[in-house]
Design a protein around this motif. Structure first.
Motif, short mmCIF file in Angstrom:
data_model
loop_
_atom_site.label_atom_id
_atom_site.label_comp_id
_atom_site.label_asym_id
_atom_site.label_seq_id
_atom_site.Cartn_x
_atom_site.Cartn_y
_atom_site.Cartn_z
N MET A 1 0.84 -1.19 0.00
CA MET A 1 0.00 0.00 0.00
C MET A 1 0.88 1.25 0.00
O MET A 1 1.79 1.38 0.81
N THR A 2 0.61 2.17 -0.91
CA THR A 2 1.36 3.42 -0.97
C THR A 2 0.66 4.48 -0.13
O THR A 2 -0.53 4.73 -0.34
N PHE A 51 13.36 11.12 15.37
CA PHE A 51 12.06 11.19 14.69
C PHE A 51 11.38 9.84 14.57
O PHE A 51 10.17 9.75 14.32
N LYS A 52 12.13 8.78 14.75
CA LYS A 52 11.61 7.43 14.49
C LYS A 52 10.39 7.08 15.34
O LYS A 52 9.58 6.22 14.94
N LEU A 53 10.22 7.74 16.49
CA LEU A 53 9.07 7.44 17.33
C LEU A 53 7.77 7.76 16.61
O LEU A 53 6.73 7.15 16.89
N ARG A 54 7.79 8.71 15.70
CA ARG A 54 6.58 9.10 14.97
C ARG A 54 6.03 7.93 14.16
O ARG A 54 4.87 7.55 14.29
N GLY A 55 6.86 7.36 13.31
CA GLY A 55 6.41 6.26 12.47
C GLY A 55 6.11 5.01 13.26
O GLY A 55 5.14 4.29 12.97
N ALA A 56 6.94 4.73 14.28
CA ALA A 56 6.70 3.55 15.10
C ALA A 56 5.37 3.64 15.83
O ALA A 56 4.60 2.67 15.89
N THR A 57 5.09 4.81 16.39
CA THR A 57 3.84 4.99 17.12
C THR A 57 2.64 4.85 16.20
O THR A 57 1.64 4.19 16.54
N PHE A 147 11.66 1.53 7.25
CA PHE A 147 11.23 2.56 6.29
C PHE A 147 10.28 2.04 5.22
O PHE A 147 9.48 2.78 4.69
N GLU A 148 10.31 0.77 4.93
CA GLU A 148 9.50 0.22 3.84
C GLU A 148 8.12 -0.21 4.36
O GLU A 148 7.73 -1.39 4.30
N HIS A 149 7.35 0.76 4.87
CA HIS A 149 6.07 0.47 5.51
C HIS A 149 5.22 1.73 5.44
O HIS A 149 5.64 2.80 5.89
N PRO A 242 17.78 2.25 -1.44
CA PRO A 242 16.47 2.79 -1.10
C PRO A 242 15.43 1.67 -1.11
O PRO A 242 15.58 0.67 -1.81
N GLY A 243 14.36 1.85 -0.34
CA GLY A 243 13.26 0.91 -0.41
C GLY A 243 12.50 1.10 -1.71
O GLY A 243 12.43 2.21 -2.25
N ALA A 244 11.93 0.03 -2.22
CA ALA A 244 11.12 0.15 -3.44
C ALA A 244 9.94 1.08 -3.23
O ALA A 244 9.62 1.91 -4.09
N LEU A 245 9.30 0.98 -2.06
CA LEU A 245 8.15 1.84 -1.76
C LEU A 245 8.60 3.28 -1.56
O LEU A 245 8.01 4.21 -2.15
N THR A 246 9.62 3.48 -0.75
CA THR A 246 10.07 4.86 -0.51
C THR A 246 10.57 5.51 -1.79
O THR A 246 10.28 6.68 -2.05
N PHE A 247 11.29 4.76 -2.62
CA PHE A 247 11.81 5.36 -3.84
C PHE A 247 10.71 5.67 -4.83
O PHE A 247 10.80 6.65 -5.59
N SER A 248 9.64 4.89 -4.82
CA SER A 248 8.53 5.18 -5.73
C SER A 248 7.90 6.54 -5.42
O SER A 248 7.38 7.21 -6.31
N ILE A 249 7.99 6.94 -4.17
CA ILE A 249 7.50 8.27 -3.75
C ILE A 249 8.56 9.32 -4.00
O ILE A 249 8.30 10.38 -4.60
#
Length: 325
Positions: A1-2, A51-57, A147-149, A242-249
């Motif tokens: 999912m993007t 900053f990682k707490l943002r995505g983890a949370t 990062f790939e999430h 780079p992640g495939a998902l992150t790079f697509s963005i």
């Protein structure tokens, strides 16, 4: 999912009660040195120190209750692992962190302090993602990569929403935003946020020399892998590709990328300590290094600078303080 810009806004509402809205700092010394109007986002002051707490949370709060019962697993050089451990502890979820054996002790100890189980690996010879997938398959734990999430990316982008809002509160529209880039999750999240709230702001990825896979991938038009021979100084940014998902963005939305040398990073760490009164780790200082080192022609522009983390090895911090700023 993007993920989408709307996902970033939803993440901001969800994680707001659980994170620190870190300050955006101004510095007359920085403006004078660079000829810019700089706004510095101080994520070393975030809980867990990055900053990682943002995505983890965001990712953990979106897990269904039935999934949470089996725990979570991730792989991380330290900051994402610590963030997952912290967010999991707050929710009463068990956490397993696959972490490089040579990760700074400050990161290992902080992760363990949240009650997580640490599984060490050799970053030169072992595949951390494969180890994480194996643990998830054996235990039923939810795998939350660094990062790939989609939910992780959306959570990281909340940082850019705050930075734009703080600059506007000062009557300034940002021309450029410089973002520390490893696997590209923070970069992708910020790109989505800017697409929504400040599309005229150009986002520039900043990487360590020798680990400039995003920059080289942008030039090549496809994913490029690092050879792993670069300096280990910026340990938080040592993704092999780079992640495939992150790079697509990022391929769609980035305005460019630059790489900075270790010497510039150390000078940036020293500058942040002396003039901003902040402790910044090497990977968290690359965006400031790009601004101070004139990696781009930025004089006369309004610049957002992300300091992404502050979990630095004491010996490296002492070394940085000996360099002239």
């Amino acid at each position: 999912m993007t993920p989408t810009p709307d996902d970033v806004h939803r993440a901001a509402a969800l994680i707001g009660p659980h994170i620190v809205r870190t300050p955006t700092l101004r510095s007359a010394a920085l403006d004078q040195r660079t000829g810019t109007t700089a706004f510095v986002k101080a994520e070393p002051l975030q809980r867990t120190g990055s900053f990682k707490l943002r995505g983890a949370t965001n990712a953990l709060h979106l897990l269904p209750e039935a999934v949470r019962r089996h725990g979570v697993v991730t792989y991380s050089s330290g900051n994402h692992g610590q963030a997952i451990a912290c967010a999991a502890a707050a929710l009463g979820i068990g956490a397993t962190i696959v972490m490089p054996a040579d990760a700074p002790s400050i990161k290992r100890e902080a992760t363990a302090a949240w009650g997580a189980t640490i599984v060490p690996f050799d970053r030169r010879t072992e595949d951390r993602a494969a180890i994480g997938r194996d643990i998830a398959a054996r235990t039923g734990a939810a795998l939350i990569p660094p990062f790939e999430h989609a939910d992780v990316i959306a959570g990281q982008g909340t940082l850019a929403l705050e930075l734009v809002a703080d600059a506007r509160a000062a009557g300034v529209e940002l021309d450029i935003m410089l973002v520390c880039t490893g696997g590209g999750g923070l970069t992708a999240g910020c790109a989505l946020a800017l697409q929504s709230v400040s599309p005229a702001t150009r986002l520039i990825a900043v990487e360590p020399e020798g680990w400039d896979d995003t920059g080289r991938s942008l030039v090549a038009g496809s994913l490029v892998t690092n050879d792993g021979a670069g300096s280990p100084l910026c340990d938080a940014l040592l993704a092999m590709a780079p992640g495939a998902l992150t790079f697509s963005i990022n391929q769609r939305l980035l305005a460019g990328a630059v790489a900075v040398a270790d010497a510039a990073v150390l000078r940036a760490i020293g500058f942040a300590a002396k003039h901003l009164k902040l402790v910044v780790e090497p990977g968290g200082a690359v965006a400031l290094a790009a601004l101070l080192g004139e990696a781009l022609p930025l004089a006369g522009l309004s610049v957002g600078v992300i300091l992404s983390g502050g979990n630095i090895d004491p010996a490296i911090f002492a070394r940085a303080l000996t360099d002239p700023d």
